[in-house]
Design a protein around this motif. Sequence first.
Motif, PDB file in Angstrom:
ATOM      1  N   GLN A   3     -22.655  22.046  -3.060  1.00 43.81           N
ATOM      2  CA  GLN A   3     -23.011  21.844  -4.464  1.00 43.81           C
ATOM      3  C   GLN A   3     -22.611  20.440  -4.930  1.00 43.81           C
ATOM      4  N   GLN A  55     -25.146  17.528  -6.323  1.00 42.52           N
ATOM      5  CA  GLN A  55     -24.940  16.861  -7.603  1.00 42.52           C
ATOM      6  C   GLN A  55     -24.877  15.343  -7.426  1.00 42.52           C
ATOM      7  N   ARG A 112     -27.413  12.518  -9.020  1.00 42.91           N
ATOM      8  CA  ARG A 112     -26.936  11.350  -9.771  1.00 42.91           C
ATOM      9  C   ARG A 112     -27.531  10.067  -9.214  1.00 42.91           C
TER      10      ARG A 112
END
Length: 85
Positions: A54, A58, A62
């Motif tokens: 995870q 993420q 970004r």
Amino acid sequence: MSKSKPETSPVAQFERSLEELEQLVEKMEAGDLSLEQSLSAYERGVGLYRQCQQALEQAELRVRLLTDPAQPDKSEPFDSLGNDD
């Protein structure tokens, strides 16, 4: 005045989870754990793996947002970056 626990950065959390996962794998590979301990270690390892996955997703999002804020879904996936084989 209440003292709140300082927030840990996502990078630090990822590194800590990855390190713990590596230690669990080493213990399991050594074969010195009982069946119950092995099951417990496996369950913990799956949780750590999911946390790491995870965190990586993420981070990728970004980077995509920084690369093309208007269309992050259209930016090139990491898998194909730099692979000129």
